[in-house]
Design a protein around this motif. Structure first.
Motif, PDB file in Angstrom:
ATOM      1  N   ILE A 284       0.827  -1.195  -0.052  1.00  0.00           N
ATOM      2  CA  ILE A 284       0.229  -0.095   0.068  1.00  0.00           C
ATOM      3  C   ILE A 284       1.050   1.070   0.094  1.00  0.00           C
ATOM      4  CG2 ILE A 284      -0.185   0.111   2.367  1.00  0.00           C
ATOM      5  CD1 ILE A 284      -2.897   0.326  -0.145  1.00  0.00           C
ATOM      6  N   THR A 380      -7.101  -5.994  -4.604  1.00  0.00           N
ATOM      7  CA  THR A 380      -7.575  -5.203  -3.990  1.00  0.00           C
ATOM      8  C   THR A 380      -7.447  -4.076  -3.086  1.00  0.00           C
ATOM      9  OG1 THR A 380      -7.189  -6.843  -1.871  1.00  0.00           O
ATOM     10  CG2 THR A 380      -9.011  -7.824  -3.464  1.00  0.00           C
ATOM     11  N   LEU A 381      -6.168  -4.433  -2.953  1.00  0.00           N
ATOM     12  CA  LEU A 381      -5.614  -3.412  -2.536  1.00  0.00           C
ATOM     13  C   LEU A 381      -6.067  -1.834  -3.044  1.00  0.00           C
ATOM     14  CD1 LEU A 381      -4.052  -4.787  -0.337  1.00  0.00           C
ATOM     15  CD2 LEU A 381      -1.965  -3.944  -0.284  1.00  0.00           C
ATOM     16  N   SER A 383      -8.692  -0.644  -4.140  1.00  0.00           N
ATOM     17  CA  SER A 383      -9.951   0.447  -3.816  1.00  0.00           C
ATOM     18  C   SER A 383      -9.428   1.255  -3.260  1.00  0.00           C
ATOM     19  CB  SER A 383     -10.691  -0.921  -3.306  1.00  0.00           C
ATOM     20  OG  SER A 383     -10.185  -1.847  -2.196  1.00  0.00           O
ATOM     21  N   ILE A 384      -8.241   1.137  -2.547  1.00  0.00           N
ATOM     22  CA  ILE A 384      -8.102   1.958  -1.131  1.00  0.00           C
ATOM     23  C   ILE A 384      -8.064   3.237  -1.805  1.00  0.00           C
ATOM     24  CG2 ILE A 384      -6.801   2.591   1.073  1.00  0.00           C
ATOM     25  CD1 ILE A 384      -6.094  -0.169   1.368  1.00  0.00           C
TER      26      ILE A 384
ATOM     27  N   PRO B 147      -9.143 -13.032  -0.176  1.00  0.00           N
ATOM     28  CA  PRO B 147      -7.893 -11.023   0.294  1.00  0.00           C
ATOM     29  C   PRO B 147      -7.983 -11.045   1.583  1.00  0.00           C
ATOM     30  CG  PRO B 147      -9.729 -10.936  -1.884  1.00  0.00           C
ATOM     31  CD  PRO B 147     -10.068 -12.416  -0.915  1.00  0.00           C
ATOM     32  N   LEU B 149      -7.350  -8.216   2.945  1.00  0.00           N
ATOM     33  CA  LEU B 149      -8.296  -6.115   2.415  1.00  0.00           C
ATOM     34  C   LEU B 149     -10.000  -6.808   3.306  1.00  0.00           C
ATOM     35  CD1 LEU B 149      -8.687  -3.775   2.893  1.00  0.00           C
ATOM     36  CD2 LEU B 149      -8.639  -3.469   0.278  1.00  0.00           C
ATOM     37  N   THR B 349      -0.711  -2.074   7.926  1.00  0.00           N
ATOM     38  CA  THR B 349      -1.180  -1.055   6.932  1.00  0.00           C
ATOM     39  C   THR B 349      -2.163  -1.023   5.780  1.00  0.00           C
ATOM     40  OG1 THR B 349      -0.147  -1.966   4.950  1.00  0.00           O
ATOM     41  CG2 THR B 349       1.960  -0.737   6.361  1.00  0.00           C
ATOM     42  N   LEU B 350      -3.090  -1.846   6.266  1.00  0.00           N
ATOM     43  CA  LEU B 350      -4.530  -2.295   5.412  1.00  0.00           C
ATOM     44  C   LEU B 350      -5.460  -1.249   6.117  1.00  0.00           C
ATOM     45  CD1 LEU B 350      -4.711  -5.615   4.085  1.00  0.00           C
ATOM     46  CD2 LEU B 350      -3.601  -3.594   2.724  1.00  0.00           C
ATOM     47  N   VAL B 352      -6.279   1.528   7.157  1.00  0.00           N
ATOM     48  CA  VAL B 352      -6.443   2.416   6.323  1.00  0.00           C
ATOM     49  C   VAL B 352      -7.545   2.208   5.581  1.00  0.00           C
ATOM     50  CG1 VAL B 352      -5.048   2.290   4.104  1.00  0.00           C
ATOM     51  CG2 VAL B 352      -5.201   4.521   4.838  1.00  0.00           C
ATOM     52  N   ALA B 353      -7.708   1.185   5.434  1.00  0.00           N
ATOM     53  CA  ALA B 353      -9.079   1.224   4.527  1.00  0.00           C
ATOM     54  C   ALA B 353     -10.145   1.094   5.296  1.00  0.00           C
ATOM     55  CB  ALA B 353      -9.199  -0.915   3.483  1.00  0.00           C
TER      56      ALA B 353
END
Lengths: 442, 408
Positions: A284, A380-381, A383-384, B147, B149, B349-350, B352-353
Motif C-alpha cells: 500500500i 484488491t488493495l 480499492s484503497i 484477500p 483486505l 497497513t491495510l 487505512v481501509a
C-alpha cells in the motif's frame, strides 16, 4: 522349564480394519475419550455453521427485490441476495457502458482462444504461442477494452495480433484434428513443400505479409467507441491489473533473480538493493508512492493516469517478490548442472535458458502459482486508493440509495468468488506439479 | 604432461599454456567491466533524470521541501492514540510517533496471537481425529484463498460495527463489568497500582533473576551429572508464589479502573475501537492459517526414523514431541514464521481501509493530504517499515546461524 498352559487361550477379537465403516469410524473419530469429545465438539460446530448458513443464506434469503427495504419486508432473518443480483453487472464490469460489455467478454474469450492450444498436447510451438500471448494479446485486448481512435502504432499492433490469433487458431485446429501444423499445411496448399528451404521461407513470408496487409486494410474500416479507464471497474479491472502484474512479474522476476546471482558485483548489488527495497515495504505504501510521487517524476506536460501508475507499481512490486521465488528455485538446482553446461561449451544465456531455468521453473511451479494467487488477492488493495475494482464495487453497493447498509451479502459473494478462483489455481498447480514431476515415486 | 604439471606446476603450466593473445572484445574481464559500467551509466542516468524532473516539478508547483514541517503543528485528530496528542498543539513528528506506536501495538498483539493460534491449528491439521483435521483444513483453505483486505473489511463492517449499541452492551466478563463490548469498541478495566506496589514489582524482578540462575544451574547439573530437574514447574513456582505472597502481605495495593456508563458512553479503563479489533482479529485469523501450514510442513519434515529411534530408547510420547520432534521441526518452521511476522507488520497497513490510525493512515494519507511534503513523508514511512524488516531479518539470520545443521 517351560510354561505350560492347561487352558486354551481365548481367541482374540479380530483387529479393527479401516475397510469397514464402523472400523473407520472407531479409528478416525472415536479412538479415545479425548478423541470422542473432540469429535462431538467438531460435529456441533459443523452443525451450527451449516444450519446458520442454510437458514440465513438459502432458506430465509430473498432472491429478488427492488430495494433493501423490500428485502426486509419479505424476510427479516435471511440474506438479501437481491442486492447482489441487481448489481451483478457492476460487480463484474464496473461502470463500463452496458451496451459495450460484449467487448470485455469477447476480449476474455479471445484470451481463452489464444491460450487454449497451450493445453492441447499435440500442438507444437507452445513457447511461441506463450510469448505472443504476453507480447501481442495485450494490444488487441487493450484496444477492445478502451476503443477510440487507433493510432498508427495501435493499428499495426492490432493487425499483427489478429493475424497471429487466426494463425494460432488454425494451427491448433490442424494440430488437434490432423496432427499437422500450420506451416506444413500452408506449404502443401501452395505446393512449395518440395522446394528449397529458402524458397519455402519466402513463400511463408509472402503469405504472412499478404495476411497482414489484408487485415490492416480491413481493420481501418471499423473502430470501437472509446471507453475511458475511469469507467473500468469490477472484476474486469481486477483481472486487468493482476493479469498485467502476473504477465510482467515472471520475466521481471527472472531477470532480477539472475541479476542477484550474477558474478558482476555492480549488477548484483543493484538487483539486490532493488529487490530488498521493494520487499521490505508494504504494497500500500508503494501504491501511495505511485500516486503521489510518479507525477513528480514525469517531465513537463507528460501525465500518466492513475491506472497506469497503479499498474507500474504492482508490476515492480510483484517482480521483486517473484525474484525471490525464482532465486529459491535456482538455488535448488545442483551446481554440477551449471558446471556441466559450461563444460559442453554453452555460454551464460545458453546455460541459463536451456539447462538451469527449465529445471528451476519446474521446481518453482507451486511457489509461482502461489505468487500469482497472491497478486490476484493483493490487487484488491487498489480499492484503497480509489479505483473501483471488485472490492470497490462490492463496497459501493452498501452506499447505493436502494441498498444502503447492505454489507454482508456483497462481501461474502466476493469472498466466494475469490475462493473459487484461488482454490482452483492452487489445485491446478498441484496437478501440474505431479504431472511434471520426474522424481521417483515412493 | 598433466603428471608433470602436478610436480612442478608453475614451470610446467608456463610451458603448456599457449601464448595468451589479448583480444579486447573476447576478454571476459573487459566484457564484464564494460557491462557493469554500462549498467551504472544507465541506472545513474535514470536516477538523475527522475531527480531533475522532480526538482523541476517541485519548483514549478511551488511546493516546499525539507523536514521543517515536522515541527509545525498538525490540525487533525485521531481517536486512538497511545501517547498524548492534541490537534492544533501536537506536531507532525508527534503524528508520526502516534502512527508508529499504533502500528507496533496492533502488529505485536497480532504476532503473538497468530503464532499461538497458528501452532494450535497446525497441530490440529495433523490430528488423528479425521473430523478435526478436516475442519482445520477448511479453515486454513477458506482464509488463505480470500484477500486479507476483504476479510478486514468484513470483520469491520460485518461484525464489529453491528454489535449491540452502548445501552445494550455485551459483558464478556459475565457480569463483572471488567470487559464490555459494543458497537463503539471494547472497554476493559485497567489496573492502577497503589503506593506499596513497588515491593511486589521488586520481588517479581528478583524472582526473574532467580529463575535465570536456577535454569542455568539445572542445565549445568544435567549436563554434568545427567540428573533431571523439574525446571518448568520450579521456575513457574518461583515466578508466581513469592510475588503473590508479597502482594497479599502488603495489603493488595492495586485497584481497577473499571469502565462505567456515563451519559452515552463508557468512561475509564482502556478502550479499543472497532477498527482496531477488526484489524487485529483479521490479521490473527489470516496469518494463523498461513503459519498453520508452515507448522504442519515443519512437523512432517522431521524424519520418521527420528520418532522411531526416540521410541526405541524408551522416551514417552510427550518427551518425543518436546525433545525430538519439535526442536527439529522448529528449524524449518522458523524461517517462514519470521517472514510471516514481517508480513503481519506490513499487512497492518491495510488499517487505512477501515480508518484505524496506523502509520500509513495517519502520516502517509491524512498528514500528506493536509501538508503536502510527499517525498519526505513517503520516505519516512517507507524507512520505518524498512527498519522493522531489517530488524526482523537480522533476528532470523542470528537464529539460522545458531540452528543450522553442521554439514560435512
Amino acid at each position: 522349564m517351560g510354561i505350560v498352559n492347561a487352558t486354551k487361550t481365548p481367541a482374540r477379537s479380530a483387529p479393527l480394519s479401516e475397510g469397514s465403516v464402523l472400523g473407520w469410524l472407531r479409528i478416525n473419530l472415536f479412538s479415545s475419550v479425548a478423541n470422542t469429545i473432540l469429535t462431538v465438539v467438531a460435529l456441533y460446530i459443523i452443525f451450527l455453521l451449516v444450519r446458520g448458513i442454510w437458514v440465513w443464506g438459502i432458506q430465509e434469503a430473498v432472491w429478488s427485490a427492488e430495494s433493501r427495504r423490500e428485502c426486509f419486508k419479505i424476510s427479516k432473518e435471511g440474506a438479501c441476495w437481491a442486492g447482489v443480483i441487481n448489481w451483478l453487472d457492476s460487480i463484474f464490469y464496473g461502470r463500463y457502458p452496458r451496451e459495450e460489455i460484449w467487448r470485455i467478454n469477447v476480449g476474455g474469450l479471445l484470451l481463452v482462444l489464444w491460450m487454449a492450444p497451450l493445453w492441447i498436447p499435440r500442438v507444437k510451438g507452445k513457447v511461441i504461442i506463450g510469448l505472443t500471448t504476453v507480447f501481442l494479446y495485450p494490444f488487441l485486448a487493450g484496444y477492445f477494452f478502451s476503443g477510440g481512435e487507433k493510432g498508427i502504432f495501435m493499428q499495426v499492433m492490432v493487425s499483427a495480433a489478429i493475424v497471429c490469433l487466426v494463425a494460432i487458431t488454425i494451427h491448433a485446429a490442424l494440430g488437434f484434428f490432423a496432427n499437422s501444423s500450420l506451416l506444413q499445411f500452408l506449404l502443401r496448399i501452395t505446393g512449395a513443400d518440395k522446394s528449397s528451404e529458402k524458397n519455402q521461407r519466402n513463400v511463408l513470408l509472402g503469405l504472412l505479409a499478404a495476411a497482414f496487409i489484408g487485415v490492416f486494410v480491413w481493420q481501418m474500416s471499423w473502430q470501437f467507441e472509446s471507453v475511458t479507464w475511469t469507467k473500468w471497474g469490477g472484476l474486469f479491472l481486477t483481472f486487468v491489473i493482476s493479469g498485467i502484474g502476473i504477465a510482467f512479474a515472471l520475466p521481471g522476476g527472472i531477470i532480477l533473480a539472475l541479476g542477484r546471482r550474477s558474478k558482476l558485483p555492480v549488477i548484483k548489488v543493484l538487483s539486490t538493493t532493488f529487490i530488498e527495497l521493494f520487499r521490505s515495504v508494504p504494497l500500500i505504501t508503494v501504491l501511495f508512492m505511485a500516486t503521489t510521487m510518479f507525477p513528480l517524476f514525469m517531465p513537463d506536460g507528460f501525465a500518466i493516469n492513475k491506472l497506469v501508475q497503479v499498474i507500474i507499481a504492482v508490476c515492480l512490486f510483484n517482480a521483486c517478490y517473484m525474484a525471490e521465488v525464482v532465486r529459491a528455485g535456482l538455488q535448488a538446482i545442483p551446481k554440477g548442472q551449471e558446471e556441466g553446461a559450461y563444460t559442453i561449451g554453452l555460454g551464460y544465456w545458453g546455460t541459463m535458458g536451456l539447462i538451469i531455468m527449465p529445471q528451476a521453473l519446474k521446481v518453482m511451479i507451486p511457489n509461482i502459482v502461489g505468487s500469482f494467487i497472491g497478486i490476484l488477492k493483493d490487487t484488491t488493495l487498489v480499492s484503497i486508493i480509489g479505483l473501483f475494482d471488485i472490492l470497490g464495487m462490492l463496497r459501493a453497493i452498501s452506499e447505493d440509495v436502494f441498498w444502503r447498509g447492505l454489507h454482508h451479502e456483497p462481501l461474502l459473494f466476493g469472498a466466494a468468488l475469490f475462493f473459487i478462483l484461488c482454490f482452483a489455481m492452487s489445485k491446478y498447480s498441484r496437478h501440474l506439479e505431479a504431472k511434471l514431476s520426474t522424481d521417483h515415486k515412493d | 604432461m598433466i603428471v608433470l604439471a602436478t610436480r612442478d606446476s608453475k614451470a610446467a603450466s608456463a610451458h603448456i599454456r599457449p601464448k595468451e593473445e589479448f583480444n579486447f572484445f573476447q576478454d571476459t574481464r573487459v566484457r564484464s567491466a564494460f557491462y557493469q559500467i554500462l549498467t551504472v551509466l544507465i541506472v545513474g542516468w535514470g536516477i538523475w533524470y527522475l531527480i531533475s524532473n522532480t526538482t523541476h516539478n517541485l519548483d514549478r508547483l511551488g511546493m516546499n521541501t525539507g523536514f521543517g514541517f515536522l515541527s509545525s503543528t498538525a490540525g487533525f485528530d485521531t481517536d486512538f492514540k497511545l501517547i498524548e496528542y492534541e490537534p492544533g498543539v501536537g506536531t507532525y513528528w508527534r503524528i508520526f510517533l502516534v502512527g508508529a506506536l499504533n502500528t507496533l501495538l496492533v502488529s505485536i498483539l497480532a504476532i503473538i496471537a497468530s503464532t499461538i493460534l497458528g501452532f494450535i491449528v497446525g497441530v490440529l491439521r495433523l490430528s488423528n481425529n479425521w473430523l478435526v483435521a478436516r475442519l482445520s483444513l477448511v479453515y486454513v483453505e477458506l482464509v488463505r484463498n480470500t484477500p486479507l483486505l476483504l476479510q478486514i473489511i468484513f470483520w469491520y463492517v460485518g461484525v464489529f460495527s453491528v454489535l449491540p449499541r452502548v445501552k445494550n452492551s455485551f459483558d464478556l466478563s459475565g457480569g463483572a463489568g471488567v470487559l464490555i463490548i459494543n458497537n463503539r469498541g471494547l472497554y476493559g478495566g485497567w489496573p492502577v497500582p497503589g503506593d506499596l506496589f513497588w515491593i511486589t514489582t521488586a520481588t517479581f524482578i528478583a524472582s526473574v533473576i532467580g529463575t535465570f540462575f536456577l535454569v542455568r544451574w539445572a542445565r549445568k547439573r544435567r549436563d554434568n551429572l545427567g540428573l533431571q530437574f523439574p525446571i518448568v514447574k520450579a521456575s513457574l513456582a518461583l515466578l508466581v508464589i513469592p510475588s503473590t505472597v508479597v502482594f497479599l502481605l502488603t495489603g493488595s495495593p492495586m485497584s481497577w479502573d473499571i469502565p462505567t456508563l456515563q451519559g452515552f458512553n463508557f468512561v475509564g479503563g482502556f478502550t479499543l475501537p472497532p477498527a482496531f479489533l477488526a484489524l487485529l482479529v483479521a490479521l490473527v485469523a489470516y496469518h494463523a492459517a498461513h503459519l498453520a501450514e508452515a507448522v504442519r510442513a515443519g512437523i512432517l519434515s522431521v524424519n520418521r526414523g527420528q520418532t522411531d529411534a526416540a521410541k526405541s530408547i524408551g522416551l514417552s510420547p510427550n518427551r518425543i514431541m518436546s525433545l525430538v520432534v519439535i526442536p527439529q521441526a522448529m528449524r524449518s518452521i522458523m524461517p517462514p514464521m519470521i517472514s510471516l511476522w514481517m508480513n503481519v507488520v506490513k499487512n497492518s497497513t491495510l488499517a487505512v481501509a477501515i480508518g484505524y490510525g496506523d502509520l500509513v493512515a495517519l502520516f502517509m494519507q491524512t498528514a500528506l493530504n493536509q501538508a503536502g511534503y510527499a517525498i519526505e513523508m513517503v520516505g519516512m514511512t517507507m524507512a520505518f517499515y524498512m527498519t522493522i524488516s531489517l530488524l526482523i531479518s537480522w533476528v532470523l539470520n542470528i537464529y539460522n546461524k545458531r540452528v543450522q545443521l553442521v554439514e560435512r
